[in-house]
Design a protein around this motif. Structure first.
Motif, mmCIF file in Angstrom:
data_model
loop_
_atom_site.group_PDB
_atom_site.id
_atom_site.type_symbol
_atom_site.label_atom_id
_atom_site.label_comp_id
_atom_site.label_asym_id
_atom_site.label_seq_id
_atom_site.Cartn_x
_atom_site.Cartn_y
_atom_site.Cartn_z
ATOM 1 N N LYS A 221 0.845 -1.187 0.000
ATOM 2 C CA LYS A 221 0.000 0.000 0.000
ATOM 3 C C LYS A 221 0.881 1.237 0.000
ATOM 4 O O LYS A 221 1.751 1.390 0.852
ATOM 5 C CB LYS A 221 -0.914 0.005 1.225
ATOM 6 N N ALA A 222 0.634 2.123 -0.941
ATOM 7 C CA ALA A 222 1.452 3.337 -1.039
ATOM 8 C C ALA A 222 1.349 4.180 0.225
ATOM 9 O O ALA A 222 2.314 4.834 0.627
ATOM 10 C CB ALA A 222 1.028 4.155 -2.256
ATOM 11 N N SER A 223 0.180 4.155 0.874
ATOM 12 C CA SER A 223 -0.010 4.965 2.081
ATOM 13 C C SER A 223 0.823 4.482 3.256
ATOM 14 O O SER A 223 1.001 5.200 4.233
ATOM 15 C CB SER A 223 -1.493 4.970 2.478
ATOM 16 N N HIS A 225 4.035 3.752 3.044
ATOM 17 C CA HIS A 225 5.391 4.289 2.847
ATOM 18 C C HIS A 225 6.450 3.252 3.246
ATOM 19 O O HIS A 225 7.437 3.579 3.901
ATOM 20 C CB HIS A 225 5.588 5.570 3.649
#
Length: 704
Positions: A221-223, A225
Motif C-alpha cells: 500500500k502506497a499509504s 510508505h
C-alpha cells in the motif's frame, strides 16, 4: 531471553529472533534531542502551534518551488497569519532542525570511458534505510520475525505461502545464520523515471528499498510508505560511435553504482547487525537480498569492450562478469530474481496469449466473442472487443485474462486460464484492488447482531457459513402480487413453486433444501400470502480462500425482469448448496449446484400473521446441470435442466443457500451467431461453460 511474539501458525522456526537487550526507537530518540525540553510545553516545536505546523506541512508537501513559496509568504494576506517563518529558507531551517532519518550523500563515480557529463551518484546508506523501516513504530505488529509454515487446516493437508517468512527459502536461510539471529529480507525495486520535465528532461533510475519482513498487505500500500528512496542512479551518455556499445557501458555503470552503494548491506549479510524493532527489542539481524525488480542484467570488461561484447554475442551470453550480487552472502539469483507481476504475467499474456487467440479466431471473431460476454458488476466489460484497445495497462490485461476466449481444433470456444490467478499470489489483490476499501459485510453483520435494538424484520446484511449477503434496505418492488411477479419475470410455475417450498418448510423446518424434487402442488393451490417484496440484486462476499480472516472481492447477483435495455431480463448465476453435509468452499462443487437466479423475494404475510417463513429471503433459481468436464481447459460444461414436460427445472430456496457468485458463459460453437449480443446471448443459449478463472478464490474453490 526468547522472543515473546506469538503467531498462530502451524509451525514456527524455533530459536530465531532472540531479543538480546532493549534499545531505542526513532520516537524515543526524537524525545531525547536538544529540543526535547521545548516540546514539553509545545509539542509542535520548532513550529509555534498546530496552525503553524499545518501551514508548513501543506507547503512542504505541495509542488511549489522555493521561489513560489517565498511569493506566497510575501502576500499581505499571508503576513496576517501568526507564522514562525516568512521565507522558504526559514521553513527549510525549521525542517533541518528536526531529528534526521537516513542522510543523502554524493559520490562521483569514475569511468573508464568518456561521458558527456560527470557521473554523480546521490544515495542514502541502504542499511540505515532498513534500520529505519525495522524500527518504525507504524510497523509494530505488522512484521514477521521468524520463518513459519502455514496450513489451511489443523490436518496440515495444504501448505499456504503468503508472506516471505512463510517460504521455504526463508526457512532454509534461517538455518545458515547463527542461532538466535533474525533475517531482514531486502527488497530492491527500480525503474526509469523523469525528475525534470521542463529543464532538460533529466532522467534517473530511482532505487527503492523495502523490508520483506513487513507483511505484504501493508508493504504494497502506497499509504504505508514501506518503500524508501535510497538512491538516484545516474543515467549518462557515453561517448562511443556504436549504439550497442553505449548500452553495454550504461548497464555496466548501473552495476558498478549498485556494487558501491549496497556494500553496507553485504557486510550486514556477512557479519550481522544489531537493530531495534518497533518495540525497542534489539535483535542480531542479517540482510539477504530477497527480491530484485526491473534491474539491468549485463556488464562488460572496460579494457576492450568491443571485443568482449562481440565474444559474448557469439555465445549468446549476457556479458555479466562482475554482477553486483556476486559477493552478497546468503543471496542467490534464482531466488531474488523473481517474476514481476506486470511484465512476466500480465504483459506476457497480452503479448503472447492474446496474439495466439487472434491468429486462431481472427480479430473480428475474437472481438465479437468478447462483446457477448455477460457483464460482471465491478469488472470491466469489453463491449467493443479487445484488439483495438489503446494504452492497455496492467488492470486491463488482468481483466482480459479473467475470460480470455480461445479456439480449439474441434471448433469449441472456451476460456483460457489466467496464470496470474492460478498462481494465487495475494500481491495481485494489493496491486489492482479498488482504491477504496470495500465494505466488510461480515463485520457489519457482527455489529448488527451485537446491537440490542434489533427490529422484528430480517436483517438486510447477514451471513451464512463462509458467505455474507447484503440487500438494499428498501426492495425494488415493495408490494407485487404473486401472479404479477410470475408474469413480470416470466416464471409460469412461480405459484406452485412457492406452495411446494412452504409445504416442505412446514414439514421439515429450516434446513438445507435439496434440488431435483418434483412438483407436489397444483398451480392454483392457495397461498397464505398474496404479495411479495422483490429485490433486483444481492451483493455476495466471501472470505479469502487462503486467509479466512480476510474478505475477498464483493460480487453482485442480478435478477432483473425484462426492461428497455435487457429485453429478456438480466440474470446472474450462483453456486447453490443442496447438501448440508458439504460446505463451500472446502467441499468444492460436491454437494452444490450451478443455478441461474431469476427472482429475489420475501413473502409479504397478512398483517398480524407471525410465521417463520415471513422472515426468510427466498430465491427462485433454474438449474444448470453439469453434463461433462471440458478436459483441455478443465471447465465444467453446463446445460439448462428441463422437466419431463419440457419446462425449465426451477425451484425456490432460501437465499442463504447460495454459496458463491458464479460466472457462466454461453457456448458459442465454432463461430458465434452474429445476431447475438451480451444482452441476449445467455437467453438464446442452452449450453454454457462455468468460468473457473474469473476469480482467484473461485478457482481454488472449484479446483478438483
Amino acid at each position: 531471553m526468547t522472543c515473546a511474539r506469538h503467531l498462530c501458525r502451524g509451525e514456527q522456526f524455533e530459536g530465531a529472533a532472540i531479543i538480546y537487550r532493549i534499545g531505542d526507537t526513532f520516537l524515543r530518540c526524537f524525545d531525547m534531542d536538544r529540543h526535547a525540553l521545548h516540546r514539553q510545553t509545545n509539542m509542535y516545536y520548532p513550529f509555534a502551534n498546530l496552525g503553524d505546523w499545518e501551514m508548513a506541512n501543506f507547503l512542504l508537501q505541495s509542488n511549489l518551488s522555493m521561489r513560489e513559496i517565498d511569493s506566497y509568504l510575501s502576500l499581505s494576506m499571508t503576513k496576517k497569519m501568526l507564522l514562525s517563518f516568512w521565507t522558504a529558507k526559514e521553513l527549510r531551517g525549521h525542517i533541518e532542525d528536526l531529528p534526521k532519518g537516513p542522510r543523502w550523500k554524493i559520490h562521483i563515480v569514475p569511468t573508464h570511458h568518456p561521458t558527456t557529463s560527470p557521473v554523480e551518484l546521490y544515495w542514502c546508506d541502504p542499511l540505515e534505510c532498513i534500520e529505519a523501516l525495522f524500527n518504525h513504530p507504524f510497523y509494530a505488529g505488522k512484521m514477521d520475525y521468524s520463518p513459519f509454515c502455514m496450513f489451511t487446516a489443523a490436518g496440515r493437508i495444504m501448505r499456504v505461502y503468503s508472506e516471505w517468512m512463510s517460504s521455504d527459502g526463508a526457512w532454509e536461510l534461517q538455518t545458515q545464520v547463527p542461532a538466535g539471529s533474525m533475517l531482514c529480507g531486502v527488497i530492491l525495486s527500480s525503474d526509469k523515471t523523469n525528475i525534470t520535465n521542463v529543464c532538460g528532461g533529466k532522467v534517473v533510475h530511482p532505487l527503492l528499498i523495502s523490508l520483506a519482513n513487513i507483511r505484504m498487505n501493508v508493504r504494497n500500500k502506497a499509504s504505508s510508505h514501506a518503500f524508501l528512496l535510497t538512491t538516484l542512479m545516474p543515467i549518462v551518455e557515453f561517448i562511443h560511435p556504436i549504439p550497442r556499445i553505449r548500452s553495454v557501458l550504461e548497464v555496466h555503470l548501473f552495476h558498478a553504482c549498485l556494487d558501491f552503494i549496497l556494500e553496507p548491506l553485504k557486510k550486514a549479510a556477512q557479519l550481522g547487525q544489531m537493530m531495534a524493532d518497533p518495540l525497542r527489542n534489539i535483535c542480531f539481524c542479517f540482510t539477504p537480498l530477497e527480491t530484485l525488480r526491473q534491474l539491468g542484467s549485463i556488464c562488460c570488461d572496460p579494457d576492450d569492450i568491443e571485443a568482449y561484447f562481440d565474444a559474448c554475442a557469439r555465445f549468446r551470453l549476457s556479458g555479466i562478469s562482475h554482477p553486483f550480487w556476486r559477493n552478497w552472502p546468503l543471496s542467490d539469483p534464482h531466488r531474488f530474481l523473481t517474476p514481476e507481476c506486470l511484465h512476466h504475467w500480465h504483459r506476457m499474456s497480452w503479448d503472447h496469449d492474446v496474439k495466439w487467440c487472434r491468429c486462431a479466431l481472427g480479430s473480428g471473431e475474437l472481438d465479437f466473442c468478447f462483446s457477448l460476454l455477460p457483464p460482471i458488476t465491478g469488472l470491466r466489460q469489453f463491449k467493443s472487443g479487445i484488439t483495438k484497445l489503446k494504452q492497455v495497462g496492467g488492470c486491463t490485461q488482468h481483466d482480459v485474462q479473467r475470460y480470455l476466449v480461445v479456439d480449439r481444433s474441434d471448433g469449441e470456444v472456451g476460456y483460457a486460464a489466467d496464470d496470474a490467478d492460478e498462481a494465487g499470489e495475494a500481491v495481485l489483490n494489493d496491486l489492482w484492488a479498488p482504491k477504496q476499501s470495500p465494505s466488510d459485510f461480515f463485520d457489519i453483520t457482527a455489529k448488527h447482531v451485537a446491537s440490542t435494538a434489533l427490529s422484528s424484520s430480517p436483517l438486510c446484511t447477514f451471513t451464512h457459513g463462509s458467505t455474507a449477503f447484503h440487500l438494499n434496505l428498501h426492495p425494488s418492488l415493495c408490494c407485487l402480487s404473486v401472479d404479477s411477479a410470475a408474469e413480470k419475470f416470466a416464471i409460469p410455475d412461480l405459484h406452485s413453486a412457492l406452495g411446494d417450498f412452504l409445504a416442505l418448510h412446514s414439514c421439515h423446518g429450516r434446513r438445507i433444501q435439496p434440488f431435483g424434487r418434483t412438483r407436489q402442488l397444483a398451480q392454483d393451490t392457495p397461498l397464505p400470502f398474496t404479495y411479495l417484496q422483490i429485490w433486483y440484486k444481492v451483493h455476495i462476499q466471501q472470505r479469502d480462500y487462503h486467509d479466512r480472516t480476510s474478505t475477498a472481492l464483493t460480487y453482485t447477483i442480478h435478477a432483473e425482469p425484462p426492461n428497455g435495455h435487457w429485453k429478456y431480463g438480466h440474470y446472474n448465476a450462483a453456486i447453490l448448496q443442496v447438501d448440508e453435509g458439504h460446505d463451500w468452499p472446502d467441499s468444492r462443487l460436491m454437494g452444490h449446484a450451478v443455478v441461474e437466479v431469476h427472482l429475489i423475494m420475501r413473502p409479504h404475510p397478512p398483517q398480524g400473521m407471525n410465521v417463520a417463513w415471513a422472515n426468510c429471503f427466498l430465491v427462485y433459481v433454474r438449474w444448470l446441470d453439469i453434463i461433462n468436464m471440458e478436459l483441455a481447459m478443465h471447465l465444467p460444461m453446463l446445460k439448462r435442466a428441463v422437466r419431463t414436460s419440457g419446462s425449465y427445472f426451477g425451484n425456490i430456496f432460501p437465499l442463504d443457500q447460495i454459496s458463491s457468485f458464479a460466472h457462466v458463459v454461453p457456448w458459442f460453437g465454432k463461430t458465434a451467431d452474429k445476431r447475438l449480443t451480451y444482452m441476449n446471448a445467455c437467453h438464446a443459449s442452452q449450453s454454457f461453460y462455468l468460468n473457473r478463472y474469473f476469480d482467484k478464490d473461485f478457482f481454488y474453490a472449484t479446483n478438483r
